[in-house]
Design a protein around this motif. Structure first.
Motif, short mmCIF file in Angstrom:
data_model
loop_
_atom_site.label_atom_id
_atom_site.label_comp_id
_atom_site.label_asym_id
_atom_site.label_seq_id
_atom_site.Cartn_x
_atom_site.Cartn_y
_atom_site.Cartn_z
N PRO A 29 0.65 -1.61 -0.32
CA PRO A 29 0.27 -0.53 -0.17
C PRO A 29 0.71 1.15 0.37
CG PRO A 29 -0.77 -1.67 1.85
CD PRO A 29 0.45 -2.28 1.17
N HIS A 30 2.01 1.63 0.27
CA HIS A 30 3.41 2.68 0.62
C HIS A 30 3.48 2.39 -0.38
CE1 HIS A 30 5.63 -0.90 1.32
NE2 HIS A 30 6.54 0.11 1.12
N VAL A 31 3.36 2.01 -1.78
CA VAL A 31 4.30 2.33 -2.79
C VAL A 31 3.12 2.98 -3.58
CG1 VAL A 31 5.35 1.03 -5.26
CG2 VAL A 31 5.31 -0.06 -2.74
N PRO A 32 3.73 4.04 -4.49
CA PRO A 32 2.73 5.24 -5.48
C PRO A 32 2.29 4.10 -6.83
CG PRO A 32 4.91 5.71 -5.17
CD PRO A 32 5.06 4.34 -4.48
N ALA A 33 0.79 4.07 -7.04
CA ALA A 33 0.30 3.14 -8.02
C ALA A 33 -0.61 3.98 -8.88
CB ALA A 33 0.10 1.97 -7.61
#
Length: 543
Positions: A29-33
């Motif tokens: 979830p902390h990775v921008p996508a």
């Protein structure tokens, strides 16, 4: 187009396409996508949004603003498949769920809000239950109509009934272009015409909108005004859910019918459960060996379990086979049919989370289980009595409209839908508090003033004297410690035989002796004149 909008609760999972795509790809979830279609952003995560990624942005520009951006593709099947656990979690609490699109579900709240103690309480339960079951964050909005409820969910607000137009008025005109609506051209044209808000668009006349923008504009105009074009699509039971059983040996004994009812009820309940349904009105139909047709419909306060179905079949056979001569069938039953006259979608029983005590894992503790079982046993007993005495043999009380306390109580047969309490203003209604006990047979009382004259009303609807003594049903007169009123009762003014006019008066009577307490009564008086003395009766008693 149909009538007024249905009050709906909308549960919205923000940025669902990117949430589903990241979950399928195993991205933390902390990775921008972001999800791209035709090289443009259609959805992005909250982390990517904070990095400056915007909707409709080109891929190169998005990656220049956020170099670590995970690029994901559009997959409607994936979004729908991964959203099913969310819809199922909602359906565990509320029946009648409609998936508007992956990421959005809508349900009518008229029944569920009353069951769970109000719309705010229902929203709190869902906000706790859905993330725990499905592992996703969600927002909830409640309003009249799907469009207003969806925008309320985007803002996590509850819009009061009838206030949809006021809620929508200050919102931007771009809100009309929701996913799947295909109103991009219309919104662009409205902006060029200077219509920046939904309220400005709603202020136009419907005729002008239809003439200029056609059907697409008319639908958008109705939405901007807080109206709706259709209710939610509730699931309907297919006709093949009815169960028919034929017997070579006619059933003419109650014990044999009870044995058959148990196995038949389990099969019937399994068929409904297999379709995700539960029965709330059960039709029991039978044909005897002499061709007689018997039928009865049982209405239930809650969806029926298999034991509940078996009980009703057995009770109905008991009523048929033990009826009086001329009513009792002349031969045994050779064919039995169970028909789901009315069903609800979802779980077979929608039990409130507040019922009984719960353990750490959410299961009922022994005291809570016993409470639920006791309630079910009591319900079956009441239905059993109802089967013997008829539908009106067991009733429950609900508040209705009226001026006096006796008029405000309405008796509803057990199992029928309980209407909401009538809270509309009633001119001339008796002021609070209401008496705790309302007598079915009014008790006569003689009210006298200090001179011993009967107290009555004059032509100005005022008492001819202050109440001093009151004799209840011919008993020893008791001193009036205090009194209030009178309040004239205006009812059936068009009927000459009503016996009125009437008036209410509250009195506090002294105790007969020191062993008893003072008692307060509500009196109903029929106003008299010089030739006909007033007739006061006790309508209720205050605790």
């Amino acid at each position: 187009m149909t009538g007024p909008p249905v009050r709906l609760l909308v549960l919205w999972c923000p940025d669902w396409p990117v949430v589903a795509a990241a979950a399928a790809a195993g991205i933390a979830p902390h990775v921008p996508a972001a999800v791209f279609s035709t090289n443009r952003v259609v959805a992005r995560s909250a982390v990517a949004r904070r990095s400056g990624v915007r909707r409709d942005m080109r891929r190169r520009e998005a990656q220049s603003r956020c170099p670590e951006l995970a690029v994901l593709g559009v997959d409607p099947d994936r979004d729908a498949r991964l959203f099913e656990p969310v819809a199922a979690a909602v359906e565990e609490l509320i029946v009648g769920v409609e998936v508007v699109r992956p990421g959005v579900v809508a349900v009518p709240v008229s029944g569920a809000s009353g069951y769970f103690g109000g719309e705010d309480r229902l929203a709190e339960l869902l906000l706790d239950h859905v993330p725990a079951k499905a592992g996703v964050e969600c927002q909830i909005g409640v309003a009249d109509g799907l469009f207003a409820a969806l925008l309320a969910a985007h803002r996590s607000v509850r819009v009061d009934a009838g206030a949809g137009a006021e809620f929508l008025a200050p919102l931007g005109i771009g809100e009309l272009n929701q996913p799947g609506s295909d109103r991009t051209d219309l919104v662009d044209l409205l902006r060029r015409l200077g219509l920046r808000t939904l309220g400005a668009f709603a202020a136009l006349s419907e005729r002008d909108v239809t003439t200029r923008f056609g059907v697409v504009g008319l639908v958008a105009h109705r939405l901007a005004r807080g109206l709706s074009d259709r209710p939610p699509n509730r699931r309907r039971p297919p006709p093949e859910l009815s169960l028919v059983e034929r017997f070579d040996d006619p059933l003419d004994r109650i014990d044999a019918a009870a044995f058959v009812a148990r196995s038949l009820a389990e099969r019937f309940h399994a068929v409904l459960a297999g379709s995700g349904l539960a029965c709330t009105r059960l039709g029991i139909e039978a044909t005897t060996a002499n061709g007689e047709e018997l039928a009865r419909v049982w209405r239930c306060a809650e969806p029926l379990t298999a034991p509940g179905i078996a009980d009703r079949v057995r009770w109905q056979f008991d009523g048929w086979l033990r009826a009086a001569d001329g009513i009792r069938p002349t031969a045994g039953v050779v064919e039995l049919r169970l028909v789901p006259e009315e069903t609800v979608a979802g779980r077979s029983l929608q039990l409130g989370l507040w019922r009984g005590g719960t353990g750490v894992d959410g299961s009922l503790d022994p005291a809570g289980e016993e409470q639920v079982l006791a309630a079910e046993r009591a319900g079956r007993a009441l239905v059993r009595v109802q089967g013997l005495l008829g539908p009106d043999g067991v009733v429950t009380a609900v508040l209705a409209g009226g001026r006096g306390p006796a008029e405000r109580v309405r008796l509803i047969p057990w199992g029928d839908v309980r209407p909401d309490a009538d809270e509309q203003p009633w001119p001339g209604r008796l002021p609070a508090p209401s008496p705790a006990t309302v007598y079915q047979r009014r008790i006569p009382v003689d009210v006298r003033d200090v001179s011993g004259l009967a107290v009555r009303l004059d032509e100005r609807n005022l008492l001819t004297g202050a109440p001093h003594l009151a004799s209840v049903d011919g008993s020893h007169p008791r001193r009036v410690l205090d009194w209030a009123g009178p309040w004239q009762v205006v009812r059936r003014w068009w009927a000459r035989d009503d016996g009125g006019p009437f008036a209410h008066m509250q009195v506090l009577l002294a105790a007969v002796d020191e062993q008893r307490v003072d008692m307060a009564f509500l009196l109903l008086g029929r106003l008299g004149d010089e030739h006909n003395p007033p007739q006061w009766t006790i309508e209720g008693k205050y605790d």
